[in-house]
Design an enzyme around this catalytic site. Structure first.
Site, PDB file in Angstrom:
ATOM      1  N   ARG A  21      54.057  43.241  46.254  1.00 31.72           N
ATOM      2  CA  ARG A  21      52.167  41.870  45.260  1.00 31.72           C
ATOM      3  C   ARG A  21      53.669  40.745  45.811  1.00 31.72           C
ATOM      4  O   ARG A  21      53.360  39.492  46.801  1.00 31.72           O
ATOM      5  CB  ARG A  21      51.750  41.735  44.538  1.00 31.72           C
ATOM      6  CG  ARG A  21      51.107  42.654  43.870  1.00 31.72           C
ATOM      7  CD  ARG A  21      51.288  42.735  42.656  1.00 31.72           C
ATOM      8  NE  ARG A  21      49.959  43.862  42.562  1.00 31.72           N
ATOM      9  CZ  ARG A  21      48.706  44.049  42.526  1.00 31.72           C
ATOM     10  NH1 ARG A  21      47.965  42.640  42.998  1.00 31.72           N
ATOM     11  NH2 ARG A  21      48.144  44.675  41.843  1.00 31.72           N
ATOM     12  N   HIS A  68      35.521  32.071  35.930  1.00 32.26           N
ATOM     13  CA  HIS A  68      35.781  33.314  35.665  1.00 32.26           C
ATOM     14  C   HIS A  68      34.459  34.012  34.653  1.00 32.26           C
ATOM     15  O   HIS A  68      34.381  32.942  34.035  1.00 32.26           O
ATOM     16  CB  HIS A  68      36.399  34.306  34.451  1.00 32.26           C
ATOM     17  CG  HIS A  68      36.891  35.271  34.061  1.00 32.26           C
ATOM     18  ND1 HIS A  68      37.203  36.486  34.609  1.00 32.26           N
ATOM     19  CD2 HIS A  68      36.533  35.283  32.409  1.00 32.26           C
ATOM     20  CE1 HIS A  68      37.532  37.035  33.954  1.00 32.26           C
ATOM     21  NE2 HIS A  68      36.242  37.163  33.262  1.00 32.26           N
TER      22      HIS A  68
HETATM   23  C1  GAR Z   1      32.458  35.042  40.507  1.00 31.13           C
HETATM   24  O1  GAR Z   1      31.079  34.679  40.404  1.00 31.13           O
HETATM   25  C2  GAR Z   1      33.776  34.350  40.022  1.00 31.13           C
HETATM   26  O2  GAR Z   1      33.675  33.957  38.772  1.00 31.13           O
HETATM   27  C3  GAR Z   1      34.108  35.434  40.228  1.00 31.13           C
HETATM   28  O3  GAR Z   1      33.804  36.046  41.714  1.00 31.13           O
HETATM   29  C4  GAR Z   1      32.591  35.082  41.877  1.00 31.13           C
HETATM   30  C5  GAR Z   1      32.850  35.117  42.765  1.00 31.13           C
HETATM   31  O4  GAR Z   1      31.734  35.295  44.041  1.00 31.13           O
HETATM   32  N1  GAR Z   1      35.687  35.277  39.925  1.00 31.13           N
HETATM   33  C6  GAR Z   1      36.272  37.147  38.904  1.00 31.13           C
HETATM   34  O5  GAR Z   1      35.375  37.897  39.105  1.00 31.13           O
HETATM   35  C7  GAR Z   1      37.522  36.671  39.107  1.00 31.13           C
HETATM   36  N2  GAR Z   1      37.915  37.481  38.115  1.00 31.13           N
HETATM   37  P1  GAR Z   1      32.049  33.685  45.094  1.00 31.13           P
HETATM   38  O6  GAR Z   1      32.572  34.425  46.295  1.00 31.13           O
HETATM   39  O7  GAR Z   1      30.141  33.847  45.787  1.00 31.13           O
HETATM   40  O8  GAR Z   1      32.572  32.845  45.090  1.00 31.13           O
END
Ligand code: GAR
Length: 197
Positions: free
Chosen positions: A68, A112
């Protein structure tokens, strides 16, 4: 106040990124989003960013395997070369090492899809349904080494409907994410700017 050069990190479709890019194009918005970085070559957000005239780069995590820190060193090179001063994580699905997080402490935020501290981690919508919660939502928070644990900047709430499944609930939350994140990024950048020496 000068605008803060900002990068958005994504792994997927980039709908939150798109909401941030639209806000960044408004006069007076304090974050100047110059760069989008995806760890996945196939992320839909890459083409979306380019279609808005924003540089989008892929730093694929896979060649680095389990290393990482090496992946993050490559990421950091890209950010430093463009004098990026702030990071907004928007659906970026890699866990960051404490080393990278401390490098960006106070200058990196995340969105989140839950009302933190409820439902850290994955599958938040299904977990909210399984818990029988009447309300669900999304949170923008500062990134700290502990996953989904940093101080909350802003939250938005939605009702959980009796006939919801994880998809309908996710869609309702996502609408709020697109409203919340541009405002929260502006607030976070202003806080950071005030605390700068
Ligand atoms: C969103 O719902 C965001 O909150 C979530 O992924 C999605 C991305 O959608 N993030 C997480 O789960 C982070 N742990 P997008 O690519 O359409 O913005």
């Amino acid at each position: 106040m000068s605008r803060v050069l900002t990068a958005v990190l994504i792994s997927g479709g980039g709908s939150n990124m798109d909401a941030l890019l639209r806000a960044s194009a408004e006069p007076g918005y304090p974050a100047d989003i110059r760069l989008v970085v995806s760890n996945r070559p196939d992320a839909g957000g890459v083409a979306k960013a380019r279609s808005r005239g924003v540089e989008a780069i892929v730093v694929d995590h896979r060649p680095f395997g389990a290393d990482r820190a090496a992946f993050e060193a490559a990421l950091q090179d890209v950010l430093a070369a463009r004098s990026i001063g702030f990071i907004a994580l928007a659906g970026f699905m890699r866990i960051l090492t404490p080393g990278f997080v401390s490098l960006w402490r106070g200058r990196m935020i995340n969105i989140h899809p839950s009302l933190l501290p409820r439902f850290k981690g994955l599958d938040t919508h299904a977990r909210a349904l399984a818990a029988g919660d009447a309300e669900h939502g999304c949170t923008v928070h500062w990134v700290t080494p502990e996953l989904d644990d940093g101080a909350v900047i802003a939250q938005a709430r939605v009702p959980v409907m009796p006939d919801d499944d994880a998809h309908t609930l996710a869609a309702r939350v996502l609408v709020e994410e697109h409203r919340l994140y541009p405002k929260a990024l502006a607030d976070a950048v202003r806080i950071m700017d005030r605390s700068a020496p």
